[in-house]
Each structure stands twice: as C-alpha cells, then as structure tokens.
Design an enzyme around this catalytic site. Structure first.
Site, PDB file in Angstrom:
ATOM      1  N   CYS A  15      10.031  32.918  66.345  1.00 19.63           N
ATOM      2  CA  CYS A  15      10.285  33.537  67.558  1.00 19.63           C
ATOM      3  C   CYS A  15       9.530  34.821  67.887  1.00 19.63           C
ATOM      4  CB  CYS A  15      12.020  34.244  67.385  1.00 19.63           C
ATOM      5  SG  CYS A  15      13.046  32.935  67.104  1.00 19.63           S
ATOM      6  N   LYS A  59      21.780  39.605  58.201  1.00 23.99           N
ATOM      7  CA  LYS A  59      20.664  39.830  57.569  1.00 23.99           C
ATOM      8  C   LYS A  59      20.786  40.689  56.292  1.00 23.99           C
ATOM      9  CE  LYS A  59      17.708  38.753  61.801  1.00 23.99           C
ATOM     10  NZ  LYS A  59      17.111  37.595  61.135  1.00 23.99           N
ATOM     11  N   ASP A 112      14.527  48.099  67.240  1.00 22.47           N
ATOM     12  CA  ASP A 112      15.050  46.837  66.686  1.00 22.47           C
ATOM     13  C   ASP A 112      14.999  46.890  65.302  1.00 22.47           C
ATOM     14  OD1 ASP A 112      15.502  44.303  65.853  1.00 22.47           O
ATOM     15  OD2 ASP A 112      14.092  43.411  67.015  1.00 22.47           O
ATOM     16  N   HIS A 168       9.688  40.095  68.172  1.00 19.76           N
ATOM     17  CA  HIS A 168      10.588  38.895  68.410  1.00 19.76           C
ATOM     18  C   HIS A 168      11.056  38.528  69.666  1.00 19.76           C
ATOM     19  CE1 HIS A 168      14.288  36.593  67.504  1.00 19.76           C
ATOM     20  NE2 HIS A 168      13.971  36.435  66.192  1.00 19.76           N
ATOM     21  N   GLN A 206      14.815  43.941  60.627  1.00 17.12           N
ATOM     22  CA  GLN A 206      14.272  43.804  59.322  1.00 17.12           C
ATOM     23  C   GLN A 206      14.042  44.937  58.638  1.00 17.12           C
ATOM     24  OE1 GLN A 206      13.600  40.810  58.253  1.00 17.12           O
ATOM     25  NE2 GLN A 206      13.969  39.474  60.338  1.00 17.12           N
TER      26      GLN A 206
END
Length: 410
Positions: free
Chosen positions: A364, A226, A200, A122, A203
């Site tokens: 993105c 999220k 990261d 991303h 997700q």
C-alpha cells in the site's frame, strides 16, 4: 522480558495451526496480528452477557454498555497518555486519518495552503490528502527522503522551501522499511511554523511506548487489529481543542443535541460528535482487553523483543549476497527484502508452500519504489509472540528453500 512460550500459549492461532501441511510461521504482523484468548473472551462476553445498544435506552443493559465504552476510552487514554475525551472511536487507522482530512483539513485549508507528506507513506496517509487538495485548492507536497527515511533536517528544509505548509502527515514508523521518525522534534518544527502534525501510529502504537502528550503531535491514529485487538475498530487521538473545532465526518443517530426543520444541527461535544450511529460495541470490549494484555506484558518489553528478533534475523542473513535487505539499520520488527532475480510475489508463494506467511508487493506504499529502486518487496514482520525458532525456519527456507517452481508444481 517475558516468557515467550507462555505468551504463545495465549494465542489459539499458534496452538497447532498449520498451513500447506506445515506448522504455521506467521510473519505478516505489520498487516494484522493474532488475538489472545482474553480478547476473544471479551468479544464473546458482549454477545453472551451484554448484548445491548449504547445511548439508546433507560435500562440496565444499555447503561452497562455505556460504562464499557467509557472504561475502554479511559484504558486507551492511560495507555497512550491522552485525556479520555480525546479518544475517538473509528473503524480503524484509515477512517481516523480520513476523519482528520474531512473534519479538519476540509474545513480549514484554503487555496495556496500546503499539506506535507512523504513518498514512503501508506495509501491511507496519502489518498485522503490528495482528495482534500482537490476539494480545497490546497497543494500536496513531499518532504525529501534521506537514507530512505524522513529526517528532522529534511522537515526543516521543507518548511524553508514551502511557506504555506499548514498540515504535516507522516507515519511514526513506516510500514515497509520500519524507520521511526523523530516525532517530538518534528512536532516542534511544525508548531513553530504554524502547522499541525498528524501522526499515523499504525506501526508504532502496537510495538513501543507512545506518549501522546510528550510527543505533542496534534493527532494520532491507530488500529486495534494490529495490536492483538479485533478488526473494525481503532482510534483517532486528538488534542481536545482541535477536536472541538473540527467538523463532523459521519452524521446521524447519537452525535447531536438537536436538529430542526430549518436545517440547524447542534452536535454533541467531542468525542461523541464523531461517533454517529451504533459503535462496534463488541470490538470496543475486545479493544480494551487487547490494551490490557499489552500493558501487562509491557510495551518496553514488546519493543525490545522486536528489536532482538530483527537483529537476530539480520545476523542470520549476513553473507548471503543474493538476499537484498533494504532496511538493515532499522530497529523495528519489519524486514523488507528481495531475492536477486526472483519476483517478490513468487518468493512469498514459495515461502507459503513451506508454511511461512509473509507479505509481498508494494504494501500500500505505492511510491516507495522512488526510494528503494524496486517496484515490489517481500516483507516479514514480527510481533510479541514471534519466536527465534520461527526466525530460524524463515531464514533456512529463504536460503535453502528450493526453486521457486517447486511452489507451483509440487
């Protein structure tokens, strides 16, 4: 597992909401998620009952807010298996990654050092490193993508070919293809080679159990919105000794012990030294409520639900050769696809006309076309409240939804 009907009743956005005159089918959960009543109530509670600043006054309301902040830190630490003093509040995943970039990498990287990332990241895990490379003279390099994912072998190969990798920044789960990396093994490789791992978790943390200490990543980032929480709040989780070494990113009220006319500034210890100014206090309360909600459902259950819906959707799409799926062997709640001969945004517009919310474009991740061979995709993504009936509606409209021009001229 849990009762999906009871879960859906917890979310006001799922109770009678329509789009384009059709019942809403929300399949853009990789972008953001709906909020249960408990989270909304917690946010309201701040404004109705606890409206005060923190660290700013010697009165009960202010003290109560300090307690709320610490409770949230402890709740997140228990959820992710870190220490409370390793939880830094940020505006979200993007700011958390920038905090590592400007607080650690800008301070310690030098010309000739290398930052290893991938083409499937991303933008939030690419652009800060480009900027740091310009500011420090370090170089951004890319790990090989094997079968559309980052593998342990490709990480080993990258270290053999690049002798000065000091920092590796990777998505735990990709936001387009949904593949999960072997973070624990990659962290071990990084540390053996004198590098740090930035993970990261935008997700992964919302969808599965993530154990910070067990993975042994050096930094982990994620956003509340999220994972059923409010927008404008997220976390950097960092090993405490690294947080203490880092420079501050934002400076100002509340993050210092003292400063004087000579320019001397003495910051507080982590995490407070990174939290200049007034925090997003109502969102912090909502964040804790969201983590409690997920914990009650069980992260294993949420992950199994995503996997089940993914397999169900893929099985329903089998045999339709005009539907190109780019990640059939993923195990997340993300399906990236295209309809042959149809531009991704046209297909998303057609689905919108049927009341179905999906995302289209590059998501993105603007270098992923090097991996999948297409400039844009349609992305559907599920979450803990997505039902099989919604998958059925999605698939039916994908297969028999009519001509794309219907979306523009009907």
């Amino acid at each position: 597992m849990y009762d999906i009907k009871k879960v859906r009743a917890d979310f006001p956005m799922l109770n009678g909401k329509t789009m384009q005159g059709k019942p809403l089918v929300f399949l853009d959960n990789a972008s953001t998620t709906f909020k249960p009543y408990s989270v909304i109530k917690a946010i309201d509670e701040y404004y109705f009952e606890k409206n005060s600043n923190s660290h700013r006054g010697d009165y009960d309301l202010c003290y109560d807010m300090d307690v709320e902040i610490q409770k949230t830190r402890e709740t997140i630490a228990n959820f992710i298996n870190s220490e409370p003093n390793e939880v830094v509040f940020t505006s979200g995943d993007t700011e958390a990654l920038n905090l590592v970039a400007y607080g650690y990498a800008l301070e310690y990287l030098k010309p000739g050092d290398k930052i290893l990332i991938s083409e499937v990241e991303h933008a939030s895990n690419v652009l800060p490193w480009y900027r740091i490379a310009k500011l420090t003279g370090a170089e951004v390099c890319f790990v090989d993508i094997v079968d559309r994912r980052v593998t342990v072998d490709s990480i080993n190969k990258a270290f053999k070919e690049n002798k000065n990798i000091k920092l590796v920044a990777l998505a735990h789960v990709g936001n387009v293809l949904g593949y999960m990396i072997n973070a624990k093994e990659i962290a071990s490789i990084c540390h053996k080679n004198g590098a740090l791992l930035v993970l990261d978790g935008a997700q992964s943390v919302p969808h599965m159990p993530v154990n910070f200490k067990e993975l042994d990543a050096d930094f982990l980032t994620f956003s509340a919105h999220k994972m059923c929480g409010p927008t404008g709040i997220g976390c950097l989780i960092g090993k405490y000794e690294l947080l203490q070494k880092m420079a501050t990113f934002h400076t100002g009220g509340g993050m210092n012990v003292k400063f004087n006319k000579s320019g001397e500034v003495i910051p507080l210890d982590a995490p407070a030294k990174f939290e200049a100014g007034t925090l997003n206090l109502s969102a912090i309360m909502g964040f804790r409520a969201a983590v409690n909600y997920l914990t009650e459902l069980g992260m294993d259950n949420i992950h199994k639900h995503d996997e089940e819906l993914f397999k169900y959707a893929i099985s329903k799409l089998e045999g339709h050769d005009d539907i190109v799926v780019y990640n059939k062997d993923s195990n997340s709640g993300i399906i990236a696809f295209n309809i042959k001969g149809v531009f991704a945004q046209d297909e998303a517009t057609l689905l919108n006309s049927k009341g179905i919310a999906v995302r289209s474009g590059q998501h993105c991740a603007k270098m992923i076309d090097n991996t999948i061979g297409d400039i844009a995709t349609v992305r559907m993504s599920t979450y803990l409240y997505t039902s099989k009936e919604e998958i059925d509606i999605f698939v039916e409209n994908l297969i028999n939804g009519g001509d794309i021009l219907d979306a523009y001229f009907n």
